[in-house]
Design an enzyme around this catalytic site. Structure first.
Site, short mmCIF file in Angstrom:
data_model
loop_
_atom_site.label_atom_id
_atom_site.label_comp_id
_atom_site.label_asym_id
_atom_site.label_seq_id
_atom_site.Cartn_x
_atom_site.Cartn_y
_atom_site.Cartn_z
CB CYS A 74 7.52 1.02 -6.93
SG CYS A 74 8.24 0.40 -8.51
CD GLU A 113 4.02 -3.54 1.08
OE1 GLU A 113 2.80 -3.73 0.70
OE2 GLU A 113 4.55 -2.74 1.26
NE ARG A 156 -3.12 -4.39 1.11
CZ ARG A 156 -3.77 -3.29 0.58
NH1 ARG A 156 -4.87 -3.48 -0.02
NH2 ARG A 156 -3.05 -2.12 0.73
NE ARG A 158 0.03 -3.92 -2.05
CZ ARG A 158 -1.17 -4.01 -2.57
NH1 ARG A 158 -1.60 -5.17 -3.49
NH2 ARG A 158 -2.14 -3.16 -2.55
#
Length: 324
Positions: A74, A113, A156, A158
C-alpha cells in the site's frame, strides 16, 4: 482447472490456497531474497519463470493466465490522477505494475489483498483510485473484509478485492450481490473460534528455553505498557492462553515478539511463538519447510496471507473457470 500468476508472491500463501482450489501456477514474482528462498523450497519453480523485481518485468512477456493473484504493498497514490487518467493515477506505486499486467493480459479474474487500513488510507482516496482504475480496465470489483478467525486461531482482518472481467459470467445473482451468494452458499468459512491456540502450540516441555522472555525483557514490556496506558493508549504486550484466539501476527513480531505471548503458568514468564507455531497460526501444514532464520521466518509469516481464506474465495469464484 485454471491457471494463475503469483505476483508479490511472498512465501506462497496465495499459491497454496489457489492450488488447493485446483489452480496451476504458471508464473511467479518476488523480490525479497529470503522469501524467494522459502518459496523455492516449498513449490516447484523449475517449470515456470520466477521473476524478481516486478518493475523490471515486461507485461507482454508474462504468459496468458486465467487469474492474477497479488497481495500488493500500500503506497500513496497521486491526486493528479483524478485529472490525468490511468497512468498518472497510479504512476510511482507498485499497484501500477499490477494494473499494467491486467491491462495487457486481460485475465478472466484477479484477487488482490491488503491490510484493512487500505479502506481509510489517504482519506479513502487510495481504495477509491484502485477501484476506479480497475473499473476503467473493464473489471467489476467486489471489496470484502474477511476475518481469518475460524480458519486459523487469530483475529486477522484483511481486505480482499476479487475482480472479474465484465464479459465473464460467474453465475452470480447480481440482484443480491456476489458476496451475498458467497456467504449464503459458496463461501465456506468455519465459525469463529473453530480452532484455538491449543491446536497449534507445541507442548511446553518441547519448546526451547530461548523462546521464554527474560525477567529484564518482561520488566521493559510492563513499563512500556504502563506508559501507554497513562496516555490513554492500549498498546503493549498480550499474554494468551491456549483456549484463546490470538491477535493478528504481524511482521513486526520479528523484532519485538510482544504482540502474541504464550502463558506458561503463574510462576514462569511467557514465551514467544516458535517459527513452526507461527506457520501453523497462519494455516501452513507441518510439511511446509522453513529454511531461514527465526527472524526472517517471523517476518515472512507475519506478512503472509492465510491460505485457507484464499482457498475459500477461489472456491466461491470457481464457476467462472469452467465456462467458456
Amino acid at each position: 482447472m485454471f491457471t494463475f500468476i503469483d505476483v508479490f508472491a511472498g512465501i506462497g500463501g496465495f499459491r497454496r490456497g489457489c492450488e488447493l482450489a485446483g489452480g496451476i501456477c504458471i508464473w511467479s514474482c518476488e523480490k525479497d531474497k529470503f522469501a524467494r528462498q522459502t518459496y523455492a523450497c516449498n513449490f516447484d519453480v523449475d517449470y515456470h519463470e520466477f521473476a524478481e523485481d516486478i518493475e523490471d518485468v515486461d507485461p507482454k512477456a508474462i504468459p496468458d493466465h486465467d487469474v492474477l493473484l497479488a497481495g500488493f504493498p500500500c503506497q500513496p497514490f497521486s491526486m493528479a490522477g483524478r485529472r490525468e487518467g490511468f497512468a498518472h493515477e497510479t504512476q510511482g506505486t507498485l499497484f501500477f505494475e499490477l494494473a499494467k499486467i491486467i491491462k495487457e493480459k486481460q485475465p478472466k479474474a484477479f484477487l488482490l489483498e491488503n491490510v484493512r487500513g487500505l479502506l481509510s488510507h489517504n482519506s479513502r482516496d487510495t481504495i477509491t483510485t484502485i477501484i476506479r482504475v480497475l473499473n476503467k480496465l473493464g473489471y467489476k470489483v467486489y471489496p470484502k473484509i474477511i476475518d481469518a478467525d475460524g480458519f486459523v486461531p487469530q483475529h486477522r482482518e484483511r481486505i480482499y478485492l476479487p475482480g472479474v472481467r465484465e464479459d465473464v459470467d460467474l453465475g452470480w445473482h447480481e440482484l443480491n450481490g456476489p458476496w451475498a451468494e458467497f456467504e449464503e452458499d459458496k463461501f465456506i468459512k468455519p465459525p469463529k473460534g473453530y480452532v484455538q491456540l491449543q491446536h497449534i502450540l507445541e507442548p511446553h516441555d518441547l519448546v526451547p528455553e530461548k523462546y521464554t522472555l527474560s525477567d529484564a525483557f518482561m520488566a521493559a514490556l510492563r513499563t512500556h505498557k504502563a506508559k501507554q496506558a497513562a496516555k490513554g493508549n492500549r498498546f503493549g504486550y498480550r499474554i494468551c492462553r491456549s483456549d484463546e484466539i490470538a491477535g493478528a501476527l504481524m511482521a513486526s513480531y520479528a523484532k519485538s515478539g510482544q504482540s502474541i505471548l504464550i502463558h506458561q503458568g503463574d510462576h514462569k514468564n511467557p514465551r514467544k511463538l516458535t517459527p513452526r507455531e507461527c506457520a501453523r497460526l497462519m494455516g501452513y501444514p507441518d510439511h511446509f519447510k522453513i529454511p531461514v532464520s527465526d527472524y526472517q521466518a517471523y517476518k515472512q509469516f507475519g506478512n503472509s496471507v492465510v491460505p485457507g481464506v484464499i482457498w475459500a474465495i477461489m472456491h466461491a469464484m470457481l464457476p467462472w473457470s469452467y465456462r467458456e
